[in-house]
Design a protein around this motif. Structure first.
Motif, PDB file in Angstrom:
ATOM      1  N   ARG A 380     -25.139  13.754  -0.564  1.00 54.76           N
ATOM      2  CA  ARG A 380     -25.245  13.087  -1.879  1.00 54.76           C
ATOM      3  C   ARG A 380     -26.452  13.353  -2.563  1.00 54.76           C
ATOM      4  O   ARG A 380     -27.543  13.592  -2.046  1.00 54.76           O
ATOM      5  N   CYS A 381     -26.124  13.385  -4.005  1.00 55.24           N
ATOM      6  CA  CYS A 381     -27.212  13.842  -4.672  1.00 55.24           C
ATOM      7  C   CYS A 381     -28.181  12.589  -4.871  1.00 55.24           C
ATOM      8  O   CYS A 381     -27.579  11.537  -5.314  1.00 55.24           O
ATOM      9  N   GLN A 382     -29.488  12.671  -4.675  1.00 59.01           N
ATOM     10  CA  GLN A 382     -30.282  11.643  -4.519  1.00 59.01           C
ATOM     11  C   GLN A 382     -30.485  10.961  -6.285  1.00 59.01           C
ATOM     12  O   GLN A 382     -31.022   9.762  -6.326  1.00 59.01           O
ATOM     13  N   ILE A 383     -30.412  11.785  -7.050  1.00 60.25           N
ATOM     14  CA  ILE A 383     -30.428  11.426  -8.656  1.00 60.25           C
ATOM     15  C   ILE A 383     -29.357  10.763  -9.113  1.00 60.25           C
ATOM     16  O   ILE A 383     -29.465   9.399  -9.686  1.00 60.25           O
ATOM     17  N   THR A 384     -28.029  11.220  -8.969  1.00 58.48           N
ATOM     18  CA  THR A 384     -26.870  10.798  -9.469  1.00 58.48           C
ATOM     19  C   THR A 384     -26.051   9.999  -8.643  1.00 58.48           C
ATOM     20  O   THR A 384     -25.150   8.924  -8.924  1.00 58.48           O
ATOM     21  N   GLY A 385     -26.447  10.139  -7.116  1.00 57.74           N
ATOM     22  CA  GLY A 385     -25.530   9.257  -6.034  1.00 57.74           C
ATOM     23  C   GLY A 385     -24.068   9.670  -5.853  1.00 57.74           C
ATOM     24  O   GLY A 385     -23.341   9.488  -5.022  1.00 57.74           O
ATOM     25  N   TYR A 386     -23.907  11.100  -6.693  1.00 55.03           N
ATOM     26  CA  TYR A 386     -22.591  11.858  -6.530  1.00 55.03           C
ATOM     27  C   TYR A 386     -22.460  12.256  -5.127  1.00 55.03           C
ATOM     28  O   TYR A 386     -23.606  13.012  -4.353  1.00 55.03           O
ATOM     29  N   LEU A 387     -21.583  12.143  -4.554  1.00 51.29           N
ATOM     30  CA  LEU A 387     -21.143  12.627  -3.064  1.00 51.29           C
ATOM     31  C   LEU A 387     -19.789  13.634  -3.190  1.00 51.29           C
ATOM     32  O   LEU A 387     -18.792  13.237  -3.224  1.00 51.29           O
ATOM     33  N   PRO A 388     -20.147  14.742  -3.049  1.00 54.68           N
ATOM     34  CA  PRO A 388     -19.195  15.993  -3.139  1.00 54.68           C
ATOM     35  C   PRO A 388     -18.345  15.836  -1.845  1.00 54.68           C
ATOM     36  O   PRO A 388     -18.934  15.472  -0.718  1.00 54.68           O
ATOM     37  N   GLU A 389     -17.144  16.368  -2.003  1.00 56.58           N
ATOM     38  CA  GLU A 389     -16.211  16.557  -0.766  1.00 56.58           C
ATOM     39  C   GLU A 389     -16.134  17.582  -0.108  1.00 56.58           C
ATOM     40  O   GLU A 389     -15.767  18.494  -0.945  1.00 56.58           O
ATOM     41  N   VAL A 390     -16.923  17.785   0.980  1.00 61.72           N
ATOM     42  CA  VAL A 390     -16.886  19.097   1.665  1.00 61.72           C
ATOM     43  C   VAL A 390     -16.392  18.826   3.128  1.00 61.72           C
ATOM     44  O   VAL A 390     -16.995  18.296   3.895  1.00 61.72           O
ATOM     45  N   TYR A 391     -15.300  19.471   3.312  1.00 62.02           N
ATOM     46  CA  TYR A 391     -14.600  19.333   4.675  1.00 62.02           C
ATOM     47  C   TYR A 391     -14.429  21.000   5.307  1.00 62.02           C
ATOM     48  O   TYR A 391     -13.998  21.920   4.553  1.00 62.02           O
ATOM     49  N   ALA A 392     -14.581  20.831   6.584  1.00 58.85           N
ATOM     50  CA  ALA A 392     -14.609  21.945   7.385  1.00 58.85           C
ATOM     51  C   ALA A 392     -13.424  21.786   8.366  1.00 58.85           C
ATOM     52  O   ALA A 392     -13.315  20.974   9.196  1.00 58.85           O
ATOM     53  N   PRO A 393     -12.690  22.835   8.337  1.00 59.18           N
ATOM     54  CA  PRO A 393     -11.276  22.642   9.277  1.00 59.18           C
ATOM     55  C   PRO A 393     -11.969  23.056  10.737  1.00 59.18           C
ATOM     56  O   PRO A 393     -12.948  23.668  10.854  1.00 59.18           O
ATOM     57  N   ALA A 394     -10.983  22.696  11.830  1.00 53.04           N
ATOM     58  CA  ALA A 394     -11.466  22.760  13.081  1.00 53.04           C
ATOM     59  C   ALA A 394     -11.332  24.227  13.270  1.00 53.04           C
ATOM     60  O   ALA A 394     -10.491  25.204  12.741  1.00 53.04           O
ATOM     61  N   LEU A 395     -12.272  24.640  14.321  1.00 52.46           N
ATOM     62  CA  LEU A 395     -12.074  26.302  14.612  1.00 52.46           C
ATOM     63  C   LEU A 395     -11.625  26.285  15.907  1.00 52.46           C
ATOM     64  O   LEU A 395     -12.480  25.880  17.015  1.00 52.46           O
ATOM     65  N   VAL A 396     -10.792  26.997  16.324  1.00 51.18           N
ATOM     66  CA  VAL A 396     -10.385  27.102  17.693  1.00 51.18           C
ATOM     67  C   VAL A 396     -10.736  28.371  18.336  1.00 51.18           C
ATOM     68  O   VAL A 396     -10.719  29.371  17.696  1.00 51.18           O
ATOM     69  N   CYS A 397     -11.166  28.556  19.700  1.00 45.74           N
ATOM     70  CA  CYS A 397     -11.287  29.523  20.625  1.00 45.74           C
ATOM     71  C   CYS A 397     -10.037  30.189  21.071  1.00 45.74           C
ATOM     72  O   CYS A 397      -9.216  29.560  21.692  1.00 45.74           O
ATOM     73  N   SER A 398      -9.732  31.319  20.433  1.00 42.45           N
ATOM     74  CA  SER A 398      -8.266  31.793  20.475  1.00 42.45           C
ATOM     75  C   SER A 398      -7.803  32.195  21.790  1.00 42.45           C
ATOM     76  O   SER A 398      -6.798  32.228  22.095  1.00 42.45           O
ATOM     77  N   SER A 399      -8.977  32.628  22.547  1.00 42.99           N
ATOM     78  CA  SER A 399      -8.520  33.191  23.908  1.00 42.99           C
ATOM     79  C   SER A 399      -8.231  31.801  24.951  1.00 42.99           C
ATOM     80  O   SER A 399      -8.751  30.899  24.890  1.00 42.99           O
ATOM     81  N   PHE A 400      -7.119  32.304  25.855  1.00 38.13           N
ATOM     82  CA  PHE A 400      -6.970  31.448  26.785  1.00 38.13           C
ATOM     83  C   PHE A 400      -8.053  31.020  27.750  1.00 38.13           C
ATOM     84  O   PHE A 400      -8.407  32.178  28.349  1.00 38.13           O
ATOM     85  N   TYR A 401      -8.499  29.797  27.889  1.00 35.59           N
ATOM     86  CA  TYR A 401      -9.682  29.849  28.982  1.00 35.59           C
ATOM     87  C   TYR A 401      -9.361  29.991  30.424  1.00 35.59           C
ATOM     88  O   TYR A 401      -8.483  29.280  30.978  1.00 35.59           O
ATOM     89  N   ARG A 402      -9.985  30.978  31.014  1.00 33.36           N
ATOM     90  CA  ARG A 402     -10.190  31.195  32.528  1.00 33.36           C
ATOM     91  C   ARG A 402     -11.497  31.059  32.873  1.00 33.36           C
ATOM     92  O   ARG A 402     -12.388  31.814  32.449  1.00 33.36           O
ATOM     93  N   PRO A 403     -11.734  30.017  33.889  1.00 25.27           N
ATOM     94  CA  PRO A 403     -12.873  29.707  34.562  1.00 25.27           C
ATOM     95  C   PRO A 403     -13.488  30.848  35.283  1.00 25.27           C
ATOM     96  O   PRO A 403     -13.087  31.745  35.470  1.00 25.27           O
ATOM     97  N   SER A 404     -14.927  31.043  35.028  1.00 29.65           N
ATOM     98  CA  SER A 404     -15.739  32.083  35.440  1.00 29.65           C
ATOM     99  C   SER A 404     -16.631  31.731  36.606  1.00 29.65           C
ATOM    100  O   SER A 404     -17.298  30.617  36.350  1.00 29.65           O
ATOM    101  N   LEU A 405     -16.954  32.796  37.535  1.00 28.12           N
ATOM    102  CA  LEU A 405     -18.249  32.343  38.287  1.00 28.12           C
ATOM    103  C   LEU A 405     -19.524  33.038  38.099  1.00 28.12           C
ATOM    104  O   LEU A 405     -20.548  33.269  38.601  1.00 28.12           O
ATOM    105  N   VAL A 406     -19.664  33.603  36.801  1.00 29.26           N
ATOM    106  CA  VAL A 406     -20.797  34.091  35.907  1.00 29.26           C
ATOM    107  C   VAL A 406     -22.025  33.123  36.220  1.00 29.26           C
ATOM    108  O   VAL A 406     -21.915  31.920  35.577  1.00 29.26           O
ATOM    109  N   GLN A 407     -22.890  33.497  36.643  1.00 30.99           N
ATOM    110  CA  GLN A 407     -24.372  32.646  36.894  1.00 30.99           C
ATOM    111  C   GLN A 407     -25.325  32.536  35.519  1.00 30.99           C
ATOM    112  O   GLN A 407     -25.453  33.758  34.931  1.00 30.99           O
ATOM    113  N   LEU A 408     -25.560  31.556  34.964  1.00 31.09           N
ATOM    114  CA  LEU A 408     -26.339  31.530  33.897  1.00 31.09           C
ATOM    115  C   LEU A 408     -27.819  31.144  34.305  1.00 31.09           C
ATOM    116  O   LEU A 408     -28.612  31.334  33.391  1.00 31.09           O
ATOM    117  N   ASN A 409     -28.030  30.546  35.397  1.00 30.18           N
ATOM    118  CA  ASN A 409     -29.296  30.135  35.726  1.00 30.18           C
ATOM    119  C   ASN A 409     -29.988  31.050  36.821  1.00 30.18           C
ATOM    120  O   ASN A 409     -29.388  31.610  37.502  1.00 30.18           O
TER     121      ASN A 409
END
Length: 409
Positions: A380-409
């Motif tokens: 929202r603009c602090q001077i005019t109070g106008y709120l523009p409409e900004v929408y972001a679509p959902a983003l999907v990870c395209s690959s089928f998820y297969r669990p992994s035993l890769v350690q991160l710690n």
């Protein structure tokens, strides 16, 4: 009194086929801790061969700046009069405190980019392990990332350092998850091509692929008024073993400026590309082509057409895929459909907007599934109070998820 059947006494096939498919991806830790036999069964039905036989798509996505798990299933009988599509989306509680703008998947690991560009988070959902990664100097909102691994299965993050957002990158950095906790600057020179900041790479067989174009300053095809009439487009592969970009790879089509092209993958074995050719004006629909590779290597590629959908019959819905952020998708190979994520129809004066999954298939099959209201991220603009409409679509990870035993710690 008859003996009581314990959870651990249930047949393995019953557990694998009837119980595990109903468990959210993010609850696998609780499943494994039920008993030793269930922990062993998960390695077979979730990590092993049986996991490849599932008819569901399991994955992750970002929606309204939150990381969510996704479960998709389509009944074999297609009928517009019945609900033949099931989409189950659940917010990931373990990362609820972080607003996520992008997410990438490779080999059972997720790379999450914080919306405020403060950090990256690598997450192994199966092991419930996370690693927070900071910048060498500073992360920028225009930075691009990719996740992959080399021939020794060392997982790495590629970063396009882009402070200005012009399509090029000032430099390239790589982070080795199995090495020292630091970024390395790569000796990579890219003079004649660019990958725009909204183009998301996809990992296939450990390497990352990007839709790229010739730099406008190098384009020679201009008309008499100096307007660019021809820009070469192609694929580029980043090889995580050589830590270099490969040669230009051909696409099965040629695009015009500002048309939607998005990449996906099929079970980490094939690359898929969606090309949305727009209609003649903002309120007409064009056509959608989906192509899948028959061979994919860092220096070679071949294609076959998976799907072609004529969108004009659905013009009244206002459906069209945004060239900047929309059009992320995955494929249901068995049902021969593409599931594309974007906002609802681009119709004038329509608010609020809704996240929508568009399911398109052969013989004119087309269905839209509302996923909930999209949040307005406009300031929202602090001077005019106008709120523009900004929408972001959902983003999907395209690959089928297969669990992994890769350690991160």
């Amino acid at each position: 009194m008859p003996p009581t059947t314990r959870m651990c006494d249930l047949p393995q096939k019953l557990i694998g086929e009837k119980i595990f498919p109903r468990v959210p991806i993010t609850s696998l830790r609780e499943v494994r801790s039920t008993c030793k036999s269930w922990d062993a069964i998960t390695k077979r039905w979730i990590l092993g061969y049986e996991a490849t036989a599932t008819q569901q798509f399991l994955g992750f996505m970002t929606m309204n700046s939150k990381l969510c798990s996704l479960r998709y299933e389509q009944k074999q009988k297609r009928d517009d009069s019945v609900d033949d599509v099931s989409i189950d989306i659940k917010q990931v509680d373990s990362l609820n405190q972080v607003e996520i703008s992008k997410v990438f998947h490779c080999d059972g690991l997720l790379l999450c980019v914080a919306k405020d560009s403060s950090k990256l988070v690598v997450w192994n959902p199966y092991l419930c392990q996370t690693r927070s990664i900071g910048p060498r100097n500073k992360f920028w909102s225009y930075d691009r990332y990719a996740l992959g691994y080399d021939t020794n299965r060392n997982h790495k993050i590629l970063r396009f350092v882009d402070e200005r957002g012009g399509g090029g990158a000032e430099e390239y950095e790589i982070y080795d998850l199995s090495g020292c906790d630091s970024w390395r600057v790569l000796d990579v020179v890219t003079r004649d091509w660019e990958i725009q900041q909204f183009r998301r790479g996809v990992s296939v067989k450990g390497n990352a692929y990007f839709f790229a174009r010739e730099k406008l300053c190098d384009v020679e095809s201009e008309d008499e008024c100096g307007t660019v009439t021809e820009v070469k487009d192609f694929l580029l592969c980043f090889d995580f073993t050589r830590e270099r970009f490969g040669p230009r790879l051909p696409l099965p089509f040629h695009t015009c400026v500002d048309e939607c092209v998005t990449l996906s993958c099929v079970r980490d074995e094939q690359l898929a590309v969606l090309y949305y050719q727009e209609g003649l004006n903002d309120y007409s629909c064009g056509s959608v082509e989906v192509w899948v590779t028959t061979r994919i290597e860092p220096s070679s590629v071949s294609w076959t057409k998976f799907l072609n959908v004529e969108m004009r019959p659905f013009a009244l819905t206002g459906v069209r895929f945004d060239e900047f952020q929309g059009g992320s998708f995955f494929l249901d190979e068995q049902e021969r459909v593409a599931v594309v994520f974007d906002l609802d129809g681009y119709l004038p004066n329509k608010t609020p907007r809704y996240h929508t999954a568009f399911v398109a298939g052969e013989d004119g099959y087309f269905k839209s599934v509302s996923l909930g209201e999209a949040s307005n991220s406009g300031k929202r603009c602090q001077i005019t109070g106008y709120l523009p409409e900004v929408y972001a679509p959902a983003l999907v990870c395209s690959s089928f998820y297969r669990p992994s035993l890769v350690q991160l710690n």
